[in-house]
Design an enzyme around this catalytic site. Structure first.
Site, PDB file in Angstrom:
ATOM      1  N   LEU A 147       0.858  -1.177   0.000  1.00  0.00           N
ATOM      2  CA  LEU A 147       0.000   0.000   0.000  1.00  0.00           C
ATOM      3  C   LEU A 147       0.895   1.228   0.000  1.00  0.00           C
ATOM      4  O   LEU A 147       1.973   1.217   0.608  1.00  0.00           O
ATOM      5  CB  LEU A 147      -0.902   0.044   1.245  1.00  0.00           C
ATOM      6  CG  LEU A 147      -2.050  -0.958   1.361  1.00  0.00           C
ATOM      7  CD1 LEU A 147      -2.823  -0.706   2.663  1.00  0.00           C
ATOM      8  CD2 LEU A 147      -2.989  -0.883   0.167  1.00  0.00           C
ATOM      9  N   ASP A 148       0.451   2.283  -0.649  1.00  0.00           N
ATOM     10  CA  ASP A 148       1.182   3.538  -0.575  1.00  0.00           C
ATOM     11  C   ASP A 148       1.292   3.978   0.878  1.00  0.00           C
ATOM     12  O   ASP A 148       0.419   3.676   1.707  1.00  0.00           O
ATOM     13  CB  ASP A 148       0.449   4.635  -1.357  1.00  0.00           C
ATOM     14  CG  ASP A 148       0.425   4.376  -2.856  1.00  0.00           C
ATOM     15  OD1 ASP A 148       1.226   3.556  -3.326  1.00  0.00           O
ATOM     16  OD2 ASP A 148      -0.407   5.005  -3.542  1.00  0.00           O
ATOM     17  N   LYS A 149       2.343   4.710   1.176  1.00  0.00           N
ATOM     18  CA  LYS A 149       2.572   5.190   2.541  1.00  0.00           C
ATOM     19  C   LYS A 149       1.350   5.912   3.105  1.00  0.00           C
ATOM     20  O   LYS A 149       0.972   5.704   4.259  1.00  0.00           O
ATOM     21  CB  LYS A 149       3.785   6.134   2.562  1.00  0.00           C
ATOM     22  CG  LYS A 149       4.066   6.759   3.919  1.00  0.00           C
ATOM     23  CD  LYS A 149       5.262   7.697   3.867  1.00  0.00           C
ATOM     24  CE  LYS A 149       5.512   8.341   5.224  1.00  0.00           C
ATOM     25  NZ  LYS A 149       6.683   9.273   5.177  1.00  0.00           N
TER      26      LYS A 149
END
Length: 306
Positions: A147-149
């Site tokens: 997942l993106d940060k």
């Protein structure tokens, strides 16, 4: 995708699909393993020993791992399928499921999935790696997806390369549902839609969308409008493909960037974070072949806009 009738009620309910816990009463004196093999006749001796090892068997409310534990007439024996994870004393993630093969977590926005050149510590990967090594220094974890940060929600890690490979090589077959929630700028006029484009990454690490098949990897996103306000729309988003920043790029293509996403065209940030959350993950367990489904709570900040 089903249109929620009452989004606050629907989105506040957890809908994990999991096996029901089992409860038995001892009818005559016995030993625990003998008793379990009798009651769980569909499972192998090794499977039952795994239940004991993973502390999913309870006698009179106490977890028991000793196979020759004596049982007495009238005692209560329970099988609790979902392991109760140790609480990790670090801000940023919560284990919501764990067995001997994999770990499912709920990650907060702002936490990296894995290390980068700039940040090595306090990532979801490093936290979980320390956690499993406390159980056994030889234990490791392996990245299955990311997942993106700045995206919150459900992630899954494997406990061996074998399980990682089994999940990744058959990803489309194993994943039964992967639903995100996206709060976007403006009112999305079309209530249901499908976005198809080809994505490529620039040297500046920005993903670009094209309708030319020769200019990137195919990306397919489905969305449904779940709720609208004067300034925002809340979408349920499902992915057919899982490209980097896919939802964020496709929302920009739609003309309604995800709030807080100035990288992909957003001009507002009303909740001081990216308006993207991995809400539901459902998959076929790579070993047991059970259908697993996990659903997290919707971030309160999302609902506060509607």
């Amino acid at each position: 995708m089903r249109q929620p009738k009452d989004i606050k009620k629907t989105f506040s309910q957890k809908k994990k699909v999991k096996p029901n816990d089992l409860k038995f009463e001892v009818q005559h004196d016995s030993e625990l393993l003998v008793f379990l093999l009798e009651k769980l006749s569909q499972k192998s001796r090794n499977d039952v020993k795994v239940l004991l090892r993973d502390k999913k068997v309870f006698v009179e409310g106490e977890a028991i791992s000793q196979f020759n534990q004596p049982l007495r007439l009238g005692q209560k024996v329970e099988i609790r399928w979902e392991k109760q994870p140790e609480e990790i004393k670090i801000r940023g993630l919560k284990i919501i499921f764990e067995d001997q093969y994999l770990i499912v977590i709920d990650k907060e926005a702002g936490v990296l999935s894995i290390a980068t050149e700039k940040q090595k510590e306090n990532t979801a990967y490093s936290v979980l790696s320390e956690y499993v090594k406390r159980q056994d220094p030889a234990n490791k974890i392996f990245v299955v997806h990311r997942l993106d940060k700045d995206t919150s929600g459900i992630m899954m890690y494997a406990k061996s390369q074998r399980i990682q490979k089994a999940l990744q090589e058959n990803w489309n077959d194993n994943i039964l549902e992967r639903t995100y929630l996206a709060v976007v700028e403006g009112i999305v006029a079309k209530p249901v839609g499908k976005i198809i484009s080809y994505l490529t990454e620039s040297k500046a690490l920005i993903m670009y969308s094209s309708q030319n098949p020769e200019q990137g990897q195919k990306a397919v996103t489905y969305y449904e409008v779940a709720k609208t306000s004067k300034k925002h729309s809340l979408l349920q988003v499902n992915l057919e493909t899982g490209r980097k920043n896919q939802i964020r790029v496709h929302m920009k293509d739609l003309g309604h960037s995800v709030i807080g996403d100035d990288k992909y065209g957003a001009t507002t940030n009303p909740i001081k974070r990216l308006g993207l959350h991995a809400w539901v993950l459902s998959f076929t367990h790579p070993v047991t072949k059970e259908a697993m489904r996990f659903e997290t709570e919707v971030p309160k900040a999302f609902l506060g806009l509607f």
